[in-house]
Design an enzyme around this catalytic site. Sequence first.
Site, PDB file in Angstrom:
ATOM      1  N   LYS A 199     -14.545   0.310  51.525  1.00 66.23           N
ATOM      2  CA  LYS A 199     -13.767   1.480  51.099  1.00 66.23           C
ATOM      3  C   LYS A 199     -14.641   2.726  51.048  1.00 66.23           C
ATOM      4  O   LYS A 199     -14.202   3.815  51.404  1.00 66.23           O
ATOM      5  CB  LYS A 199     -13.127   1.227  49.732  1.00 66.23           C
ATOM      6  CG  LYS A 199     -12.013   0.211  49.741  1.00 66.23           C
ATOM      7  CD  LYS A 199     -11.525  -0.049  48.319  1.00 66.23           C
ATOM      8  CE  LYS A 199     -10.523  -1.189  48.253  1.00 66.23           C
ATOM      9  NZ  LYS A 199     -10.287  -1.594  46.837  1.00 66.23           N
ATOM     10  N   LYS A 232       0.020  -2.229  54.254  1.00 63.77           N
ATOM     11  CA  LYS A 232       0.900  -1.063  54.277  1.00 63.77           C
ATOM     12  C   LYS A 232       0.219   0.113  54.990  1.00 63.77           C
ATOM     13  O   LYS A 232       0.842   0.811  55.787  1.00 63.77           O
ATOM     14  CB  LYS A 232       1.257  -0.692  52.844  1.00 63.77           C
ATOM     15  CG  LYS A 232       2.058   0.586  52.749  1.00 63.77           C
ATOM     16  CD  LYS A 232       3.174   0.456  51.746  1.00 63.77           C
ATOM     17  CE  LYS A 232       3.964   1.750  51.723  1.00 63.77           C
ATOM     18  NZ  LYS A 232       5.335   1.558  51.352  1.00 63.77           N
ATOM     19  N   LYS A 282      -5.306  -7.746  59.133  1.00 67.76           N
ATOM     20  CA  LYS A 282      -4.523  -8.261  58.017  1.00 67.76           C
ATOM     21  C   LYS A 282      -3.319  -7.351  57.771  1.00 67.76           C
ATOM     22  O   LYS A 282      -3.422  -6.137  57.901  1.00 67.76           O
ATOM     23  CB  LYS A 282      -5.422  -8.281  56.773  1.00 67.76           C
ATOM     24  CG  LYS A 282      -4.803  -8.952  55.573  1.00 67.76           C
ATOM     25  CD  LYS A 282      -5.789  -9.050  54.427  1.00 67.76           C
ATOM     26  CE  LYS A 282      -5.040  -9.198  53.119  1.00 67.76           C
ATOM     27  NZ  LYS A 282      -5.904  -9.369  51.967  1.00 67.76           N
TER      28      LYS A 282
END
Length: 328
Positions: free
Chosen positions: A111, A194, A191
Site C-alpha cells: 500500500k 472492488k 484477486k
Amino acid sequence: MSRVFSGIQPSGELHIGNYLGAVKNWVTLQSEFECIFCIVDLHAITQPYEPAELEARTLEMATSLLAAGIDPERSTLFVQSHVPEHAELAWVFNIVAPLGELERMTQFKEKAARQESVPAGLLNYPVLQAADILLYRAERVPVGEDQLQHLELAREIARRWNARFGRDFFPEPQAMLSPATRIMGLDGAAKMSKSLGNTIGVLESPEAIWEKLRPAMTDPARKTRRDPGNPDICNIYRLHQFFSAPAEVTMVAEQCRSAGWGCLDCKRVLADNMIAALAPVRERAAALAARPAYVREVLAAGAARARRIAGAVMGEVRQRMGFLPAGV
Ligand code: TRP
C-alpha cells in the site's frame, strides 16, 4: 463458547470474492460460536477515500452482510467507529508494537508503494486490527490467507502486553482460514477487488451477472471454439466449483477438455447456478431496502452490545497499566 471476531472494510456492496472468501464462512460460524462482526471504517480511512461516500458505503455493507445471512439475533454486528475503545486500545498497543515488524508487513509495503506520502496510519493499521480482536478477547479470527501476517502480529502484541502488564489477560488469537481463499477477479489476473473493477456483486441482477460473466477470462490458450480447453487454469471453472453441484462440475471439466462445450456454454451454466445461489441474498436485500431504519437499529444495538464488552476490557487495561481513575 469461544468468541469469534472478524472485520470487513466498508467498501459498499459485497462481491462474490468477499462472500465466498469470508462472509459465507461467517454465516456458518454463527451456529457454533459467539460471533462479533465489525465494519472497519477506521481502517478504511488509512487509504485515500471520499468522505461523502463513506456513510453510504458503510450502510450498504451492513445491508449486504444482513442479506448474506448475518443474523443479529445470534451475532453482534457493528461499526468500528461507534465503539471509541478500538482507537483507545490501538493507541495503548502502539507502545508495545514493534516498529520493525510493522515496517516489514507485506500489505503495508504494497500500500505504501502506491502512495506518494505515506500516512503513519497505514503503518499502524495492523495495530488497530490487533486492538479490534483483543478488545473482545476473541480467541478465533476467520480471515483469508492475506491476513495471516497481521494475525501473527496481533499474537505478538498480546504476548508483549501480557508480559509487561498482566499475565494471560489477552488470549493469543488463532486464525481460522476460510475454505475459499483468493477468489480471482473476472479478468483472471488478480484477486477480485472492488478497486480493480473485476467483481460481481452479490446483489447484482441476473442480467448484470450475465453481462459480466459473458466477457470474463477463461483458459487463455483456448483460442477457438474447437480447441479443447484446460479447466485447471480456467477461472470460470474455479467459480463452477463454488456454485455448481459436484456432478455438474465434473461434466463441465469433461465438456471443456473435449471441446464439447464452448466457453459461452460453460458460462451460461455458471450464470444460472450463480444467480440461483445468490437469489436468497437478493431477496433478503430487497426486504431490507423496504425497512431503511432497521439496518441502523441493528447497528445501534450491535454497537451497544460491543461497547459493554469493550468498556469492561478497557477498564481492566487502564487499571493494569496504572492510570489514575477518572472521578473522585
Ligand atoms: N484487515 C482486514 C481486511 O482487510 C479487516 C480487518 C480489520 C479485520 N480488523 C480486523 C479482520 C480484525 C479480522 C479481524 O480484510
